[in-house]
Design a protein around this motif. Structure first.
Motif, PDB file in Angstrom:
ATOM      1  N   ALA A 147     -55.286 -45.366 -11.136  1.00  0.00           N
ATOM      2  CA  ALA A 147     -56.040 -45.910  -9.760  1.00  0.00           C
ATOM      3  C   ALA A 147     -57.212 -44.715  -9.555  1.00  0.00           C
ATOM      4  CB  ALA A 147     -55.201 -46.395  -8.698  1.00  0.00           C
ATOM      5  N   VAL A 148     -56.718 -43.519  -9.518  1.00  0.00           N
ATOM      6  CA  VAL A 148     -57.716 -42.381  -9.460  1.00  0.00           C
ATOM      7  C   VAL A 148     -58.766 -42.254 -10.447  1.00  0.00           C
ATOM      8  CG1 VAL A 148     -57.908 -39.926  -8.915  1.00  0.00           C
ATOM      9  CG2 VAL A 148     -56.052 -41.128  -7.890  1.00  0.00           C
ATOM     10  N   LEU A 149     -58.403 -42.387 -11.557  1.00  0.00           N
ATOM     11  CA  LEU A 149     -59.250 -42.254 -12.781  1.00  0.00           C
ATOM     12  C   LEU A 149     -60.279 -43.889 -12.888  1.00  0.00           C
ATOM     13  CD1 LEU A 149     -56.715 -41.132 -15.380  1.00  0.00           C
ATOM     14  CD2 LEU A 149     -58.638 -39.679 -14.350  1.00  0.00           C
TER      15      LEU A 149
ATOM     16  N   ALA B  64     -62.414 -53.520 -10.579  1.00  0.00           N
ATOM     17  CA  ALA B  64     -61.511 -54.709 -11.001  1.00  0.00           C
ATOM     18  C   ALA B  64     -60.476 -53.865 -11.557  1.00  0.00           C
ATOM     19  CB  ALA B  64     -62.076 -55.226 -12.243  1.00  0.00           C
ATOM     20  N   TRP B  65     -60.350 -52.437 -12.486  1.00  0.00           N
ATOM     21  CA  TRP B  65     -59.390 -51.799 -13.243  1.00  0.00           C
ATOM     22  C   TRP B  65     -58.639 -51.024 -12.076  1.00  0.00           C
ATOM     23  CZ3 TRP B  65     -62.507 -49.788 -17.968  1.00  0.00           C
ATOM     24  CH2 TRP B  65     -62.881 -50.757 -18.727  1.00  0.00           C
ATOM     25  N   ARG B  66     -59.468 -50.416 -11.048  1.00  0.00           N
ATOM     26  CA  ARG B  66     -58.744 -49.807 -10.028  1.00  0.00           C
ATOM     27  C   ARG B  66     -57.926 -50.693  -8.990  1.00  0.00           C
ATOM     28  NH1 ARG B  66     -62.877 -48.589  -7.150  1.00  0.00           N
ATOM     29  NH2 ARG B  66     -62.539 -50.212  -5.401  1.00  0.00           N
ATOM     30  N   SER B  67     -58.258 -52.016  -8.946  1.00  0.00           N
ATOM     31  CA  SER B  67     -57.537 -52.715  -8.204  1.00  0.00           C
ATOM     32  C   SER B  67     -56.175 -53.231  -8.783  1.00  0.00           C
ATOM     33  CB  SER B  67     -58.336 -54.004  -7.737  1.00  0.00           C
ATOM     34  OG  SER B  67     -59.261 -53.840  -6.911  1.00  0.00           O
TER      35      SER B  67
ATOM     36  N   ASP C 175     -62.575 -43.641 -17.690  1.00  0.00           N
ATOM     37  CA  ASP C 175     -62.070 -45.338 -17.907  1.00  0.00           C
ATOM     38  C   ASP C 175     -61.018 -45.276 -18.969  1.00  0.00           C
ATOM     39  OD1 ASP C 175     -64.127 -44.679 -19.662  1.00  0.00           O
ATOM     40  OD2 ASP C 175     -64.535 -46.770 -19.778  1.00  0.00           O
ATOM     41  N   GLN C 176     -61.228 -44.365 -20.153  1.00  0.00           N
ATOM     42  CA  GLN C 176     -60.372 -44.224 -21.202  1.00  0.00           C
ATOM     43  C   GLN C 176     -59.303 -43.456 -20.772  1.00  0.00           C
ATOM     44  OE1 GLN C 176     -63.481 -42.244 -23.555  1.00  0.00           O
ATOM     45  NE2 GLN C 176     -63.204 -43.701 -25.121  1.00  0.00           N
ATOM     46  N   LEU C 177     -59.270 -42.356 -19.958  1.00  0.00           N
ATOM     47  CA  LEU C 177     -58.158 -41.936 -19.313  1.00  0.00           C
ATOM     48  C   LEU C 177     -57.159 -42.689 -18.590  1.00  0.00           C
ATOM     49  CD1 LEU C 177     -59.584 -38.594 -18.508  1.00  0.00           C
ATOM     50  CD2 LEU C 177     -58.030 -38.810 -20.334  1.00  0.00           C
ATOM     51  N   GLY C 178     -58.054 -43.706 -17.806  1.00  0.00           N
ATOM     52  CA  GLY C 178     -57.217 -44.630 -16.837  1.00  0.00           C
ATOM     53  C   GLY C 178     -56.366 -45.626 -17.754  1.00  0.00           C
ATOM     54  N   ALA C 179     -57.222 -46.217 -18.777  1.00  0.00           N
ATOM     55  CA  ALA C 179     -56.389 -46.972 -19.623  1.00  0.00           C
ATOM     56  C   ALA C 179     -55.136 -46.455 -20.320  1.00  0.00           C
ATOM     57  CB  ALA C 179     -57.494 -47.657 -20.667  1.00  0.00           C
ATOM     58  N   SER C 180     -55.453 -45.167 -20.885  1.00  0.00           N
ATOM     59  CA  SER C 180     -54.340 -44.505 -21.214  1.00  0.00           C
ATOM     60  C   SER C 180     -52.957 -44.212 -20.200  1.00  0.00           C
ATOM     61  CB  SER C 180     -54.515 -43.351 -22.070  1.00  0.00           C
ATOM     62  OG  SER C 180     -53.444 -42.747 -22.557  1.00  0.00           O
ATOM     63  N   ALA C 181     -53.536 -43.986 -19.019  1.00  0.00           N
ATOM     64  CA  ALA C 181     -52.732 -43.543 -17.962  1.00  0.00           C
ATOM     65  C   ALA C 181     -51.640 -44.961 -17.674  1.00  0.00           C
ATOM     66  CB  ALA C 181     -53.262 -43.399 -16.806  1.00  0.00           C
TER      67      ALA C 181
END
Length: 611
Positions: free
Chosen positions: A403-405, A411-414, A387-393
């Motif tokens: 979306a993959v992370l 909710a974050w993926r959507s 989730d941290q990597l996704g937020a930085s992406a």
């Protein structure tokens, strides 16, 4: 376990470097030849001396190096699971009063006073790592921009929209701003708090001093220069002109340090003129509150990452038993003295990334520190969760990777799929989520897919629950217009399609008549004395038919171009679906002023001086 494994304090892994260095030097020391080893031949030395001492020294060295490595790993805080824990939050509330009178447009401080004021607020948010902050904007009257909150990102998002043009009433009335500030403290359950005024002048000292209280000290940061500057009116559609009095004299807005310092001293605060650094902010915040209680107990429990480093202490016990040999205890003493700092827990809402996690990932409002731009590599996954990597992406503009992370965070993926243009996937994700915000986002995804009526139905559901949801109301109005234009385009297309069969039938009849005419002409060609004249008429008919065909083709191309232009217009409308914070705040301020007028609690706050 391995998916969530990370270190809470990864910087402590740097201790591995001195551990390796010490082990290397120790090996060099133990392997150094003694005076006898330098003087005696190797073949004779192997008979005279026993080599077991070398093996024991090497074993001891490896054990001590391993102990230091384990100590470094334990201090780094390995963790892979969350446990519920009681937490406290810092009892530090701050309300920032931003002066948005017309004098803040003066450019004696570059780029302008209001720009510098917004920068100062951003710096205050950067320096305050804990506590709650609110922002109140005032001119002729005052309005709460953001109530007391620890959501720094929301305040930073609204800062660029704040300007004097958006204020419904001109003038400068800090009295009303201080009233709203006290209301925000009361609504937040705060018995004390700090107030910081960012202004270029205060005309009536009593309008501020009557709010003096040791529990709510008022500090002032002064903007502008002592020499002052004119007030440009180019933003008010009068380019090249400056504000003037009724007598025709140009208004020069000057900073009065004496008056501003007097206001701060009367209200138990500090005064400082704006500087390029943080000295003015630190002085404004350096005020003492009556209460000594710096934290407040939180009634709820929150899941926090559980530090598992203490288990490594069991593995360090055997080497410690051997550490009392001379020269070894000093090495362990370093690891004992350098204890990891205690982790400060603070309140976080369920489903949100805790602030300390955002700071570790470089998402606390500043530029990322030590975080790779090539996200998702094994090295990044060792230190950060998905989730941290996704937020930085998301921050670096890589919604597809985010979306993959965010695979385990629906909710974050959507949201990431919506940002990357995968509206159907985003819609499928939002449909499975239960909150009202998800219904609003589902409506946005439907609007992007061109399903306008379904989007309108979802906006109606949101507004039925929250009639004050301005974003849903704005998007609904926009999508309704898009739906109307789509229906009109569809009706026009149906009309054209209905007329096409008649044209085809007419063309078929013309072809049949032409064939019959050619056949008749062939039969009568030998006996017709006026053959040349008929041939000429036939050629003219063919040219006329070709001209009609070209005209019909041109009309079809024009209709296709018109449809493309309408489609492009629809896409432009869709790109406007994200709301404008400035427009929302302007409507909010205007609505509040009208409400005060209706209630009769508005006492001509503008006065004679409008700057």
């Amino acid at each position: 376990m391995f998916e969530n494994f990370h270190f809470l304090r990864a910087e402590w892994l740097l201790l591995l470097v001195p551990a390796i260095a010490m082990a290397w030097f120790w090996v060099r020391k133990t392997q150094a030849a003694s005076s006898w080893e330098k003087s005696i031949d190797d073949r004779l030395l192997s008979v005279l001396m026993d080599g077991s001492h070398r093996r024991s020294n090497r074993c001891l060295t490896l054990m001590m190096a391993g102990a230091m490595a384990l100590a470094a790993l334990g201090a780094a805080g390995p963790t892979w699971e969350k446990l519920p824990q009681n937490v406290e939050r810092k009892n530090d509330a701050l309300v920032i009063l931003l002066d948005l009178s017309l004098s803040m447009l003066a450019q004696d401080t570059r780029p302008s006073r209001v720009e510098r004021a917004r920068q100062k607020i951003a710096d205050i948010l950067r320096l305050r790592d804990e506590g709650q902050t609110a922002v109140v904007a005032y001119a002729g009257d005052a309005h709460a921009v953001v109530p007391l909150t620890d959501d720094v990102a929301t305040i930073q998002n609204l800062l660029p929209a704040l300007s004097p043009e958006m204020m419904p009433v001109f003038g400068s009335n800090p009295d009303h701003a201080l009233q709203i500030a006290r209301e925000l403290f009361t609504n937040g359950g705060m018995l004390e708090g700090k107030i910081v005024m960012i202004t270029d002048g205060i005309d009536d000292i009593s309008s501020v001093s009557k709010h003096r209280s040791r529990a709510f000290p008022i500090s002032v940061i002064g903007l502008g220069t002592v020499q002052g500057g004119p007030i440009p009116l180019d933003r008010l559609r009068q380019p090249g002109r400056f504000y003037q009095t009724q007598e025709g004299n140009q208004v020069i807005a000057m900073r009065d340090d004496r008056r501003l310092r007097e206001v701060a001293e009367l209200t138990f605060g500090n005064y400082s003129a704006a500087t390029l650094g943080d000295d003015d902010i630190l002085r404004a915040l350096d005020v003492n509150l009556p209460s000594e209680d710096a934290t407040l107990d939180v009634d709820r429990e929150f899941d926090t990452w559980f530090d598992q480093g203490h288990w490594l202490a069991l593995l360090i016990i055997p080497p410690m038993l051997l550490a009392f040999r001379r020269g070894m205890f000093a090495i362990l003493l370093i690891g004992i003295v350098l204890q990891p700092s205690q982790v400060r827990a603070q309140e976080a809402q369920p489903g949100e990334i805790p602030p300390e996690v955002l700071a570790a990932a470089g998402l606390d409002g500043g530029e990322p520190s030590g975080f790779s731009h090539t996200l998702g590599r094994w090295w990044d996954r060792l230190w950060y969760r998905s989730d941290q990597l996704g937020a930085s992406a998301m921050r670096y503009g890589q919604p597809e990777r985010a979306a993959v992370l965010f695979e385990d965070y629906p909710a974050w993926r959507s949201a990431a799929e919506y940002r990357s243009g995968e509206y159907q996937r985003a819609l499928d994700g939002f449909e499975d989520l239960p909150t009202l915000t998800d219904r609003y986002n589902e409506g946005n995804a439907l609007a992007r897919l061109g399903q306008y009526q379904q989007a309108i139905d979802l906006y109606d559901r949101v507004l039925a629950t929250r009639p004050d949801h301005e974003d849903a109301a704005y998007n609904k109005e926009l999508v309704e217009r898009l739906l109307q234009e789509q229906q009109q385009a569809q009706e026009q297309q149906n009309e054209n399609q209905q007329s096409d069969p008649n044209n085809e039938e007419s063309e078929a009849q013309q072809d049949q008549q032409q064939q019959e005419q050619e056949q008749s002409e062939q039969d009568e060609q030998a006996d017709d004395p006026e053959q040349d004249e008929q041939d000429q008429e036939q050629q003219e008919d063919q040219e006329q038919q070709e001209q009609q065909g070209k005209q019909q083709q041109a009309e079809a191309e024009q209709e296709e171009t018109s449809r493309d232009e309408k489609q492009e217009a629809l896409e432009q409308w869709l790109r406007r679906v994200p709301d404008d914070p400035g427009g929302l705040l302007r409507r909010k301020f205007s609505h509040e002023t009208k409400q005060r007028l209706r209630r009769g609690d508005y006492d001509n706050r503008q006065g004679e001086k409008v700057w």
